[in-house]
Scaffold this active site. Structure first.
Site, short mmCIF file in Angstrom:
data_model
loop_
_atom_site.label_atom_id
_atom_site.label_comp_id
_atom_site.label_asym_id
_atom_site.label_seq_id
_atom_site.Cartn_x
_atom_site.Cartn_y
_atom_site.Cartn_z
CE LYS A 113 -4.39 -1.64 1.63
NZ LYS A 113 -5.50 -1.54 2.54
CE LYS A 196 -6.74 -7.36 -1.35
NZ LYS A 196 -8.03 -7.26 -0.71
CE LYS A 199 -14.25 -2.67 1.23
NZ LYS A 199 -13.05 -2.91 2.04
P1 ADP Z 1 -10.47 -4.50 0.53
O1 ADP Z 1 -9.16 -5.20 0.36
O2 ADP Z 1 -11.44 -4.78 -0.58
O3 ADP Z 1 -10.38 -3.07 0.93
P2 ADP Z 1 -10.89 -5.21 3.33
O4 ADP Z 1 -9.45 -4.92 3.58
O5 ADP Z 1 -11.91 -4.39 4.00
O6 ADP Z 1 -11.17 -5.24 1.76
O7 ADP Z 1 -11.13 -6.73 3.64
C1 ADP Z 1 -12.35 -7.25 4.16
C2 ADP Z 1 -12.32 -8.77 4.07
O8 ADP Z 1 -12.44 -9.16 2.70
C3 ADP Z 1 -11.02 -9.40 4.58
O9 ADP Z 1 -11.33 -10.61 5.25
C4 ADP Z 1 -10.26 -9.68 3.33
O10 ADP Z 1 -9.33 -10.75 3.48
C5 ADP Z 1 -11.38 -10.05 2.37
N1 ADP Z 1 -10.99 -9.80 0.99
C6 ADP Z 1 -10.71 -8.60 0.44
N2 ADP Z 1 -10.39 -8.74 -0.86
C7 ADP Z 1 -10.46 -10.08 -1.12
C8 ADP Z 1 -10.24 -10.87 -2.29
N3 ADP Z 1 -9.87 -10.31 -3.43
N4 ADP Z 1 -10.42 -12.21 -2.20
C9 ADP Z 1 -10.80 -12.80 -1.04
N5 ADP Z 1 -11.02 -12.10 0.10
C10 ADP Z 1 -10.85 -10.77 0.06
NA NA Z 2 -7.82 -5.99 2.38
#
Ligand code: ADP
Ligand code: NA
Length: 331
Positions: A113, A196, A199
């Site tokens: 990040k 991956k 959001k």
């Molecule tokens: P983001 O990475 O979309 O901002 P968060 O950090 O809020 O999401 O993560 C919320 C949950 O969603 C965590 O348990 C994270 O491991 C899961 N998560 C986020 N992106 C993925 C993905 N691409 N595949 C599987 N799980 C994910």
């Molecule tokens: Na995340």
């Protein structure tokens, strides 16, 4: 010994995407009833990167609506937002004093990040994993369902618990287990299979948003990057084909089945067959949820009420744990 208890959270920083649903929310809902379950909208984590205040407030309600629409039942699970339970920030500070700078320096998500900009990011982004440890350990949570991207942070949570217990000669915090299972623990970006899905990406075409309409979902899967080969006869044939593997995994997770079963069904099929089938399946599974999300979002006062009730229940567990921590530390 600690009572089995689940804690997990999602950041309200941008709309929910398919990886959040398959890797987190869907699994959270599936754990309801198996043990005590506590799910959080981690708004304090969101502000490690600047958020527009109105968007943040709306995003908190949107994540709450996503949980509820996917089947989270406030009678079975505690649902709340982090900033309403002050003990998170308080225990987070104590853990800042337990965790070592060297541990934070090893966090790959921070490196990803911050990139080459590590001097300019917020101190909060750097310390994020110790606040996450507080989120989990305030509830003496024994299990944390997460996607693979969060595995290292849950391991750090165990390190913090172990060091606290050791430094103060107590057996107070559990060594929490990450729960990373099912076919969709790492949903990949649709346009760049090395990253991956998340959001916030460079382009909206990279991800499926929970609120995307049917046409948008179909278009995004149609344009998803793949090779030109048909689907293999066995899952072993996906090993060196990350983009194909990702789409098969998504299909399997949406259909509550395994990649083996999907391959058995589509062996030898071309993308012209598989992508529309995947889009249809995604729409069939996501449309009822996004419709329900919209319904919840139409009544923000009701969401706020559910979150406030959840925060009361969360405080009833968290406050005594924090008070006991203060006693142990001598505060
Ligand atoms: P983001 O990475 O979309 O901002 P968060 O950090 O809020 O999401 O993560 C919320 C949950 O969603 C965590 O348990 C994270 O491991 C899961 N998560 C986020 N992106 C993925 C993905 N691409 N595949 C599987 N799980 C994910
Ligand atoms: Na995340």
């Amino acid at each position: 010994t600690f009572t089995p208890r689940v804690f997990s959270g999602i950041k309200p920083s941008g709309g929910l995407q398919l990886g959040n649903y398959l890797g987190a929310i869907k699994r959270f809902v599936g754990m309801q009833g198996t043990m005590e379950t506590i799910y959080c909208v981690v708004d304090l984590h969101a502000i490690t990167v600047w958020q527009d205040p109105a968007d943040l407030a709306n995003g908190t309600r949107e994540v709450a609506a996503g949980y509820l629409a996917a089947g989270l039942d406030p009678a079975k699970s505690i649902l709340f937002n982090q900033s309403r339970v002050a003990a998170h920030a308080e225990l987070g500070w104590i853990f800042n004093c337990v965790a070592r700078v060297g541990w934070m320096n090893r966090m790959t998500q921070f490196k990803d990040k911050a990139g080459s900009n590590a001097e300019k990011v917020s101190l909060g982004l750097y310390a994020y994993p110790s606040l996450m440890a507080a989120d989990i350990l305030l509830y003496h949570a024994t299990h944390v369902p997460v996607g693979e991207d969060q595995k290292q942070h849950v391991e750090l949570t165990r390190d913090i618990a172990a060091k606290f217990n050791h430094d103060y000669g107590v057996d107070f915090f559990p060594l929490t287990e990450p729960v990373i299972d099912g076919p969709a623990t790492r949903v990949m970006n649709l346009r760049d299979g090395t990253k991956k899905m998340s959001k916030s990406g460079d382009s909206d075409m990279e991800r499926i948003n929970m609120l995307d309409d049917a046409d948008t979902i179909a278009k995004k899967f149609k344009k998803a990057k793949t090779d030109a080969e048909p689907l293999p006869e066995t899952v072993e044939g996906l090993k060196t084909r990350p983009e194909a593997r990702n789409l098969v995994d998504i299909y399997a997770a949406l259909d509550d089945t395994t990649p083996e079963t999907v391959i058995a069904q589509y062996a030898g099929a071309g993308w012209g067959t598989f992508k529309p089938a995947l889009a249809d399946l995604a729409v069939a599974k996501l449309a009822p949820i996004s419709q329900d999300m919209a319904r919840f979002m139409d009544d923000p006062a009701e969401i706020d009420r559910i979150l406030a009730q959840g925060a009361d229940k969360a405080r009833a567990i968290a406050d005594p744990v924090l008070q006991r921590t203060y006693d142990i530390v001598g505060l």
